[in-house]
Write an enzyme that holds these catalytic residues in place. Sequence first.
Site, PDB file in Angstrom:
ATOM      1  N   HIS A   1       1.347  -1.313   0.090  1.00  0.00           N
ATOM      2  CA  HIS A   1       0.172  -0.185   0.290  1.00  0.00           C
ATOM      3  C   HIS A   1       1.248   1.261   0.082  1.00  0.00           C
ATOM      4  O   HIS A   1       1.428   2.102   0.764  1.00  0.00           O
ATOM      5  CB  HIS A   1      -0.915  -0.110   0.870  1.00  0.00           C
ATOM      6  CG  HIS A   1      -1.513   1.156   0.650  1.00  0.00           C
ATOM      7  ND1 HIS A   1      -3.537   0.191   1.438  1.00  0.00           N
ATOM      8  CD2 HIS A   1      -1.653   2.725   1.277  1.00  0.00           C
ATOM      9  CE1 HIS A   1      -3.927   2.060   1.002  1.00  0.00           C
ATOM     10  NE2 HIS A   1      -3.390   2.916   1.052  1.00  0.00           N
TER      11      HIS A   1
ATOM     12  N   HIS B   1       1.814   5.116  -1.945  1.00  0.00           N
ATOM     13  CA  HIS B   1       0.853   6.482  -2.838  1.00  0.00           C
ATOM     14  C   HIS B   1       2.375   6.565  -3.788  1.00  0.00           C
ATOM     15  O   HIS B   1       3.213   7.537  -3.002  1.00  0.00           O
ATOM     16  CB  HIS B   1       0.806   7.102  -2.351  1.00  0.00           C
ATOM     17  CG  HIS B   1      -0.912   6.769  -1.443  1.00  0.00           C
ATOM     18  ND1 HIS B   1      -1.887   6.443  -2.283  1.00  0.00           N
ATOM     19  CD2 HIS B   1      -0.881   5.646  -0.864  1.00  0.00           C
ATOM     20  CE1 HIS B   1      -3.535   6.341  -1.499  1.00  0.00           C
ATOM     21  NE2 HIS B   1      -2.293   6.606  -0.661  1.00  0.00           N
TER      22      HIS B   1
ATOM     23  N   HIS C   1      -5.530  -0.562   5.331  1.00  0.00           N
ATOM     24  CA  HIS C   1      -5.387   0.613   7.062  1.00  0.00           C
ATOM     25  C   HIS C   1      -6.205   0.139   7.581  1.00  0.00           C
ATOM     26  O   HIS C   1      -6.955   2.130   8.329  1.00  0.00           O
ATOM     27  CB  HIS C   1      -4.942   2.376   6.064  1.00  0.00           C
ATOM     28  CG  HIS C   1      -5.834   2.062   5.183  1.00  0.00           C
ATOM     29  ND1 HIS C   1      -7.067   2.909   5.484  1.00  0.00           N
ATOM     30  CD2 HIS C   1      -5.752   3.188   3.941  1.00  0.00           C
ATOM     31  CE1 HIS C   1      -7.594   2.921   4.292  1.00  0.00           C
ATOM     32  NE2 HIS C   1      -6.411   3.327   3.653  1.00  0.00           N
TER      33      HIS C   1
ATOM     34  N   ASN D   1      -6.186   9.494   6.941  1.00  0.00           N
ATOM     35  CA  ASN D   1      -6.895   9.037   7.010  1.00  0.00           C
ATOM     36  C   ASN D   1      -7.001   7.530   6.405  1.00  0.00           C
ATOM     37  O   ASN D   1      -6.726   7.119   5.654  1.00  0.00           O
ATOM     38  CB  ASN D   1      -7.868   9.739   5.548  1.00  0.00           C
ATOM     39  CG  ASN D   1      -9.143   9.289   5.136  1.00  0.00           C
ATOM     40  OD1 ASN D   1     -10.092   8.555   6.736  1.00  0.00           O
ATOM     41  ND2 ASN D   1      -9.866   9.647   4.696  1.00  0.00           N
TER      42      ASN D   1
ATOM     43  N   ASP E   1       0.702   2.406   3.753  1.00  0.00           N
ATOM     44  CA  ASP E   1      -0.506   3.254   3.202  1.00  0.00           C
ATOM     45  C   ASP E   1       1.142   4.921   3.184  1.00  0.00           C
ATOM     46  O   ASP E   1       0.066   5.832   3.278  1.00  0.00           O
ATOM     47  CB  ASP E   1      -1.525   3.892   3.963  1.00  0.00           C
ATOM     48  CG  ASP E   1      -2.272   4.764   4.027  1.00  0.00           C
ATOM     49  OD1 ASP E   1      -1.454   5.196   2.464  1.00  0.00           O
ATOM     50  OD2 ASP E   1      -3.195   5.329   4.434  1.00  0.00           O
TER      51      ASP E   1
ATOM     52  N   PHE F   1      -4.550  14.452   4.263  1.00  0.00           N
ATOM     53  CA  PHE F   1      -4.146  13.203   4.680  1.00  0.00           C
ATOM     54  C   PHE F   1      -3.108  12.325   4.265  1.00  0.00           C
ATOM     55  O   PHE F   1      -3.114  12.354   3.102  1.00  0.00           O
ATOM     56  CB  PHE F   1      -5.836  12.541   4.862  1.00  0.00           C
ATOM     57  CG  PHE F   1      -6.772  13.255   5.544  1.00  0.00           C
ATOM     58  CD1 PHE F   1      -7.262  12.372   6.406  1.00  0.00           C
ATOM     59  CD2 PHE F   1      -8.029  13.410   4.767  1.00  0.00           C
ATOM     60  CE1 PHE F   1      -8.451  13.207   7.547  1.00  0.00           C
ATOM     61  CE2 PHE F   1      -9.433  14.496   5.348  1.00  0.00           C
ATOM     62  CZ  PHE F   1      -9.392  13.922   6.533  1.00  0.00           C
ATOM     63  N   GLY F   2      -2.387  11.968   5.411  1.00  0.00           N
ATOM     64  CA  GLY F   2      -1.409  10.861   5.018  1.00  0.00           C
ATOM     65  C   GLY F   2       0.135  11.440   5.395  1.00  0.00           C
ATOM     66  O   GLY F   2       0.140  12.794   6.106  1.00  0.00           O
TER      67      GLY F   2
HETATM   68  O1  DOR Z   1      -3.912   9.475   5.061  1.00  0.00           O
HETATM   69  C1  DOR Z   1      -4.181   9.040   3.541  1.00  0.00           C
HETATM   70  N1  DOR Z   1      -3.325   9.593   3.097  1.00  0.00           N
HETATM   71  N2  DOR Z   1      -5.217   8.491   3.293  1.00  0.00           N
HETATM   72  C2  DOR Z   1      -5.791   7.687   2.236  1.00  0.00           C
HETATM   73  O2  DOR Z   1      -6.799   7.424   2.122  1.00  0.00           O
HETATM   74  C3  DOR Z   1      -5.251   8.201   0.637  1.00  0.00           C
HETATM   75  C4  DOR Z   1      -4.290   8.881   1.515  1.00  0.00           C
HETATM   76  C5  DOR Z   1      -3.155   9.951   0.239  1.00  0.00           C
HETATM   77  O3  DOR Z   1      -3.218   9.629  -1.162  1.00  0.00           O
HETATM   78  O4  DOR Z   1      -2.650  10.882   0.530  1.00  0.00           O
END
Ligand code: DOR
Length: 437
Positions: free
Chosen positions: A62, A64, A234, A283, A310, A328-329
């Site tokens: 997971h 990004h 997550h 999130n 994540d 978020f993240g």
């Molecule tokens: O905290 C998060 N960031 N949760 C997610 O589901 C997406 C992610 C993001 O793409 O930044």
Amino acid sequence: MKRLLKGGTLVDPANGRTGPFDILIDGDRIGRVGRSLAAGADTAVVELPGGLLVCPGLIDMHVHLREPGQEHKETVATGTAAAVAGGFTAVACMPNTDPVIDNASIVGYVLRKAADANLARVYPIGAVSRGQKGEQLADIAEMRQAGCVALTDDGRPVATSMLMRRALEYAGMFGMPIIEHCEDPSLKGDGVAHEGPTASSLGLRGIPGEAESIMALRDISLAGLTGGAVHIAHMSARQTLDAVRWGKARGARVTCEVTPHHFVLTDAQLAEPVPYDTNVKMNPPLRQVEDRDAMLGGLADGSIDAIATDHAPHHADEKLVEFDRAPFGIIGLETAVSLCFDRLVHPGVISTSRLVELLSVNPARLLGVPGGALVEGAPADISILAPDLPVTVSAARMRSRSRNTPFDGWTLRGGVAATIVGGRTVYLNPACGDLGI
Ligand code: DOR
């Protein structure tokens, strides 16, 4: 030249092999695994310092990578550099890019970028719905053919029960799981933190654990109806873990992952040491002690299948705003292994074999990708871990293009010594000295 690694402790739970085994790397493949292997004339012997663990390559399912479209946060090149520095030989990347990974040409683009970077292996995860809009299914068959290993609308849930039903049915025909970001949008509303006393005292709008578990129950029910496989991403709330256990007990094809931040931190972090620190905004949100402890319980008793980071890079300028307005993240690739040793293995929550199950064996199985075991003839993807290495986390020194971590400055016990992908040493930790690999 072949290389024979000696002196490490092999941790290969998929083959029931943990202990003082040697491993021969022959070009890009694993040549042999065995006790006290003799080196041929064409073989360089590498004596690893005592205490290092030799594991099948870790796989973060997971991540990004932000490419295409958000290269100011991360690129495939910087993200895979962060991955190998974190001990990961492979990552699965999320489709909430710009444009969304919802067709074969974008899958191909990401794979070309990964080939150019030539660091960790990259397995793209395609969108469930076109543009992640929650209306029509994306081009699932062609994405599968192009190299996608799973589907998700991550960043948001699959919008409707019917779309999820169809996605499970269709993805099931290709043997792909649906990875679900469980969130009931109406219950989440415009919440920014876990609903509880801490958020209230700070004046932050709350998101209850039920926003996650209600969606998980929908999806587990639909996995039961369709026979498809759903993987809960997550997981953060104890109610969701209850739902997963319920689904597993009745034979639904449900699996789940937890992030290091959800088994280490709680919502107390919103208030201290730095109140309203946007590096603890993610999130799903950090939850209460009871939830964090439930995650530790699920890791220990086998209910949780995988640890995934994540890794969600955001530019400093985007995070340097009011808590409400920040994205978020947080990033996670370069801190995961240290957090796992420090918070799970050393306190005795899990064994090193279970750690490798959670970070390698199970992610490989869930995604249906190679790896997860040290098999003769298989690609030599190997993570060498240093369980006792003292590590001080430094955001400034990370390979990731972003710095959004709440762990900056933390001192932890355990880290990564080296990462080998296809027989090539793609990361060597200078703190471990010259290992000679
Ligand atoms: O905290 C998060 N960031 N949760 C997610 O589901 C997406 C992610 C993001 O793409 O930044």
